[in-house]
Write an enzyme that holds these catalytic residues in place. Sequence first.
Site, PDB file in Angstrom:
ATOM      1  N   ASN A 167       0.837  -1.204   0.000  1.00  0.00           N
ATOM      2  CA  ASN A 167       0.000   0.000   0.000  1.00  0.00           C
ATOM      3  C   ASN A 167       0.866   1.245   0.000  1.00  0.00           C
ATOM      4  OD1 ASN A 167      -0.376   1.917   2.538  1.00  0.00           O
ATOM      5  ND2 ASN A 167       0.173  -0.115   3.337  1.00  0.00           N
ATOM      6  N   PHE A 171      -1.419   8.148   4.516  1.00  0.00           N
ATOM      7  CA  PHE A 171      -2.211   8.743   5.605  1.00  0.00           C
ATOM      8  C   PHE A 171      -3.502   9.381   5.097  1.00  0.00           C
ATOM      9  CE2 PHE A 171       1.494   9.512   8.830  1.00  0.00           C
ATOM     10  CZ  PHE A 171       1.430   8.180   9.209  1.00  0.00           C
ATOM     11  N   SER A 278       5.556   5.188   8.793  1.00  0.00           N
ATOM     12  CA  SER A 278       4.927   4.928   7.503  1.00  0.00           C
ATOM     13  C   SER A 278       5.913   5.266   6.388  1.00  0.00           C
ATOM     14  CB  SER A 278       3.664   5.775   7.341  1.00  0.00           C
ATOM     15  OG  SER A 278       3.206   5.718   6.001  1.00  0.00           O
ATOM     16  N   ASN A 280       5.146   5.930   3.405  1.00  0.00           N
ATOM     17  CA  ASN A 280       4.433   6.634   2.337  1.00  0.00           C
ATOM     18  C   ASN A 280       4.251   8.121   2.579  1.00  0.00           C
ATOM     19  OD1 ASN A 280       3.946   4.095   0.978  1.00  0.00           O
ATOM     20  ND2 ASN A 280       2.414   3.677   2.558  1.00  0.00           N
ATOM     21  N   THR A 281       4.830   8.638   3.655  1.00  0.00           N
ATOM     22  CA  THR A 281       4.813  10.077   3.937  1.00  0.00           C
ATOM     23  C   THR A 281       6.246  10.567   3.909  1.00  0.00           C
ATOM     24  OG1 THR A 281       2.815   9.915   5.292  1.00  0.00           O
ATOM     25  CG2 THR A 281       4.201  11.860   5.609  1.00  0.00           C
ATOM     26  N   LYS A 325       5.374   3.635  17.079  1.00  0.00           N
ATOM     27  CA  LYS A 325       5.422   2.577  16.075  1.00  0.00           C
ATOM     28  C   LYS A 325       6.635   2.755  15.179  1.00  0.00           C
ATOM     29  CE  LYS A 325       2.461   0.009  12.872  1.00  0.00           C
ATOM     30  NZ  LYS A 325       1.078  -0.132  12.373  1.00  0.00           N
ATOM     31  N   ASN A 354       5.952  -1.662  11.456  1.00  0.00           N
ATOM     32  CA  ASN A 354       5.152  -1.174  10.332  1.00  0.00           C
ATOM     33  C   ASN A 354       5.481  -1.992   9.076  1.00  0.00           C
ATOM     34  OD1 ASN A 354       3.517   0.628   8.748  1.00  0.00           O
ATOM     35  ND2 ASN A 354       4.060   2.290  10.129  1.00  0.00           N
TER      36      ASN A 354
END
Length: 489
Positions: A167, A171, A278, A280-281, A325, A354
């Site tokens: 994915n 966020f 994450s 993806n940020t 996390k 994660n």
Amino acid sequence: KTSPMLRRLRHAAVKTATTSLMVVAAIELTTELPSQGRSSEFYHKCADYGTYILRSVLDAEDAHNAAIKLTKLNLAPRFRPTSLEKYTVDTSSSIVYKHPKTKEILKLKFPCCVGLAAGFDKNGEAIQGLLDMGFGFVEIGSVTPEPQYGNPKKRLFRLTEDRGVINRYGFNSDGAVKVEANIANYYRALEQYKDKDAPDTSLVGEFSVIIAAVSNVFWNTIGWIVTRQAIVGERGLLGVNLGKNKYRVSEAETIEDYTNGIMGLGPYADYIVINISSPNTPGLRGMQKVEPLKKLLSAAMRARDSLLDSQGKFGSCELPPLFVKIAPDLTVEEMEGIAQVVQECHVDGIVVCNTTNSRPETLQSKHKDEVGGLSGAPLCELSTECIRKMYRTTEGKVPIIGAGGVGNGQDVYEKLRAGASIVELYSMMTFEGPGVVARIRKDLTAIMKQNGHRSIEEIIGLDHDEIFWKKREEKRRMERNSEKVIVDL
């Protein structure tokens, strides 16, 4: 007049439907009596097959959204513990932490050590339905202060051959205000259900409420007819996972986003998670470095401690523990740095881990090279090893929530042995359906019985002999010191 052919067809259809209904009823009445509606094995199998259909006809993100809607409408299967879990082994687990002012030892008890990881219910829309499925706790989010769309679609990919998911959501969130309304509505509905009042309809669509109410009445009536009692789900815990808005790029803005999230949603949470891992940020994983991490966690703990003075606390504890996390793609030195900062800042625990940016050479799916975080079965061994390393690094002094690739009871058992106090899953629901949590709990209890364990506490950290027995001895010593002698005068 109706032709003889049509009459014969109609008669055959009625006969077939009646016979089918009688067969299903017979099966239900002779296996795990009573049916209890959505708790039945038959309903679980139907729901799992429905997952297969959704996966076949819908895009990955559309299927995910459909699953949330169906769960919100109270159509997901409901968990019913086996007799082994009821009477022989205890699958609950606790996380111990200190009160910031009195230094009193606080304990947060999870009714089951298996929970739902953040990412599935990002906006807290279907909390009760997910708890009813058998999760001991549900972690919603990641929640950002302001609403944001996330990355452009297509951003979710199934690696079916590998039983994995990639994915790059970024966020996507409805924002803290909307999520707060959803959580508040969940607590109101919970209290009203206890009081046998009508459900509140102020914050959800009228149509959804009607469907959910009819579904509840129908299945609870079935349960009452046979057992003379309504079907009541167990009370699980609620975790809130916090993220930051993408356009807030400076260190000061990042810290402000997290502290605002804690103060806004903390009063509703049984525990809080700061998500700084994450992939993806842009720039977010840089917060895992020692200096920025120390600033962030110090500010986060101050914000969390301020909740002692907040009014209208909804959660089950006076002060929710705070977790951070982390990513699985850390070096040993980076993990040691994080462990040191966590203990210096008195953070209550760590979520390990994660999604990963790495790609095992064994991946077969055509989507294996998509950009984003990989989760599911390919992450399982890596995450277990990360748990083992972090538990060893902290000498078992920091509670760990284990996450990554959990698909069966053996995966849970191995993560508990590695050092996790509780374990989360998410991605494997994509392939196994909502019945996976019931199967995991059944598997876990069988493994516990086979290995002579009566409680989860007997498993946590078992791979680390020296640390395990040291902690057991410390616990016995604390219990002896806390004993009170009562003298009759």
